[in-house]
Structure formats: structure tokens, C-alpha cells
Design a protein around this motif. Structure first.
Motif, short mmCIF file in Angstrom:
data_model
loop_
_atom_site.label_atom_id
_atom_site.label_comp_id
_atom_site.label_asym_id
_atom_site.label_seq_id
_atom_site.Cartn_x
_atom_site.Cartn_y
_atom_site.Cartn_z
N SER A 19 0.83 -1.21 0.00
CA SER A 19 0.00 0.00 0.00
C SER A 19 0.86 1.25 0.00
O SER A 19 0.54 2.24 -0.64
CB SER A 19 -0.93 0.00 1.22
OG SER A 19 -0.20 -0.08 2.40
N ASP A 20 2.00 1.20 0.73
CA ASP A 20 2.91 2.34 0.74
C ASP A 20 3.44 2.61 -0.66
O ASP A 20 3.56 3.75 -1.07
CB ASP A 20 4.08 2.08 1.70
CG ASP A 20 3.68 2.35 3.15
OD1 ASP A 20 2.56 2.83 3.35
OD2 ASP A 20 4.48 2.08 4.05
N GLN A 59 -8.25 0.02 -3.61
CA GLN A 59 -8.42 0.50 -2.22
C GLN A 59 -7.19 1.25 -1.74
O GLN A 59 -7.30 2.28 -1.07
CB GLN A 59 -8.66 -0.70 -1.28
CG GLN A 59 -10.06 -1.27 -1.35
CD GLN A 59 -11.05 -0.49 -0.48
OE1 GLN A 59 -10.91 0.71 -0.28
NE2 GLN A 59 -12.05 -1.18 0.03
N GLN A 60 -6.01 0.74 -2.09
CA GLN A 60 -4.77 1.39 -1.66
C GLN A 60 -4.64 2.77 -2.30
O GLN A 60 -4.24 3.74 -1.63
CB GLN A 60 -3.57 0.51 -2.02
CG GLN A 60 -3.50 -0.76 -1.18
CD GLN A 60 -2.65 -1.83 -1.82
OE1 GLN A 60 -1.93 -1.58 -2.78
NE2 GLN A 60 -2.76 -3.04 -1.30
N ALA A 108 0.82 4.37 -2.74
CA ALA A 108 0.68 5.75 -2.28
C ALA A 108 1.87 6.61 -2.75
O ALA A 108 1.68 7.73 -3.23
CB ALA A 108 0.58 5.79 -0.76
N SER A 158 -8.25 -4.65 -4.17
CA SER A 158 -7.38 -4.23 -3.05
C SER A 158 -6.39 -3.15 -3.48
O SER A 158 -6.05 -2.25 -2.71
CB SER A 158 -6.63 -5.44 -2.48
OG SER A 158 -5.88 -6.07 -3.49
N ALA A 159 -5.91 -3.23 -4.75
CA ALA A 159 -5.00 -2.20 -5.26
C ALA A 159 -5.73 -0.87 -5.43
O ALA A 159 -5.18 0.20 -5.16
CB ALA A 159 -4.40 -2.65 -6.59
#
Length: 231
Positions: free
Chosen positions: A2-3, A45-46, A6, A42-43
Motif C-alpha cells: 500500500s505504501d 483500495q490502496q 501511495a 485491493s490495489a
């Protein structure tokens, strides 16, 4: 993971701001569309957690699945792939934007199938600026007639034009293809259409597209990494 998403989004935003400044354009005049095709919800969501709200999908089934899975989020879904007439209903119900209208029949079906409970579907006409036989999009000389016909349809709002230029290292060739789309956009505005969107530029040619007047860049690889295609 997730980092990394971002950080990648932040890096792309910085690149967009630098390109805007280099082109003498107002900061914030170019929107980032995160292309999440082949990547899981999920990607998305990140990226959402990093403040991204607009996401692009190329495949109808993937759009439908992710939009349902992430229905609780205020995501703006953009369909940017080729669209067959037997798949228009799903897109008309799930997407907020469609960038890839190349035939009037597709627009008519989207118009008929857009639920009355939803706001008008925001659409762009896709133009084949490179003339490659493998590329989707209407011929440049057909763009005006198609755009005028699409703009007249109910439940759709024509916002502008989209293109995918040929992948080339020739900067002048690329610039010419981007300039063609921008010129068509100006002709349509002169014809009375209130258009505000030029959807062009991807991970590799984003800065050139912004210099040529893009208002929305479609970036996937630079945010999510290399794509994994299922064989």
C-alpha cells in the motif's frame, strides 16, 4: 504494497504538476485517472486511501466486479476500453464515464440503457489519431459528425475527445498526433459544443500530452506496476 502505491501516486502527481508548470498551464488543470485494469480491488483500495478517486477500467467484467465490490466508496469509474454493443448495459449502469465511443450505435445503446435514477453518463469520442489499423477510434474526418450526433443523445453528456497515439520514440510524430486531437476539440467547440475534456497521455508520454493540452492523463503502470495478464 500500500505504501508503494501511495508513493507512486504522489510521484505521478508531482510529474503532472511539473508538466503543467513547464507548459505554462494552471496547476490542477490536468486530472489523474488511475488505470486499474488487471489489478485487484485491493490495489484500488490502496490508491483510494492515498486520495485517488477516479479509476479507469478496460474490461467490462472487471469494471462490473470492482464497482460492486467497492460500491461503498465514492469512486468515479471510467470505462476506457473497446466496447461491444452486447456489453453496453453493464457499462451504462456501472460507469460514470466512457472514453471509448467510436460508433454512434454504441452511444445510442448507452443512452437507452443509462438508468433514469443516475446522472447523465459522461462520455468522450475516441479518435484514431495514428491511423493504425489495430487501433480503436473513429477516423479524424468522422469525429465532428459523430460528436455532434452523440451530443444530441439524452442521458449522455459529451465532454470531449480521447486518443491512444502509436507507441513511438519519435517526439515530433507523437506531438503531431496529440495536436490533431487538440485541433479537433477546438473545431468542435467552435461548432458550439461545450467540451472540457481532452483524454490523452499515459505513463510513458504524459508530459508530452500535457504540453499538447491534455486535461486528463490515464496512468496505470507508473502507479500499480507492470500488469499481469491472465493467459
Amino acid at each position: 504494497m500500500s505504501d508503494s502505491v501511495a508513493h507512486a501516486i504522489e510521484h505521478v502527481r508531482q510529474q503532472i504538476h511539473a508538466a503543467e508548470a513547464a507548459a505554462g498551464r494552471t496547476a490542477g488543470s490536468v486530472r489523474l485517472l488511475a488505470v486499474s485494469k488487471t489489478f485487484p480491488a485491493s490495489a484500488v483500495q490502496q490508491a483510494y486511501a492515498a486520495g485517488q478517486r477516479a479509476f479507469g477500467e478496460n474490461y467490462v467484467q472487471e469494471l462490473q466486479t470492482k464497482a460492486a465490490e467497492l460500491a461503498a466508496q465514492d469512486i468515479e469509474w471510467h470505462f476506457i476500453g473497446p466496447l461491444q454493443s452486447n456489453k453496453t448495459r453493464i457499462v451504462a449502469e456501472a460507469a460514470h464515464w466512457v472514453h471509448s465511443i467510436e460508433r454512434l450505435k454504441i452511444a445510442q445503446r448507452l443512452s437507452e440503457q443509462r438508468p433514469d435514477s443516475l446522472p447523465p453518463l459522461q462520455v468522450c469520442v475516441q479518435v484514431n489519431v495514428s491511423g493504425e489499423a489495430s487501433k480503436s477510434g473513429c477516423a479524424p474526418q468522422e469525429a465532428k459528425a459523430l460528436a455532434l450526433a452523440v451530443a444530441a443523445l439524452p442521458r449522455l453528456q459529451l465532454r470531449g475527445l480521447m486518443c491512444i497515439p502509436e507507441p513511438t520514440e519519435d517526439a515530433a510524430r507523437l506531438a503531431g498526433q496529440f495536436a490533431l486531437l487538440q485541433q479537433l476539440q477546438q473545431e468542435l467547440r467552435a461548432a458550439g459544443l461545450a467540451l472540457d475534456t481532452v483524454s490523452m497521455g499515459m505513463s510513458a508520454d504524459m508530459a508530452q500530452a500535457i504540453a499538447a493540452g491534455s486535461t486528463m492523463v490515464r496512468v496505470g503502470t507508473a502507479i500499480f506496476g507492470a500488469r499481469h495478464y491472465h493467459s
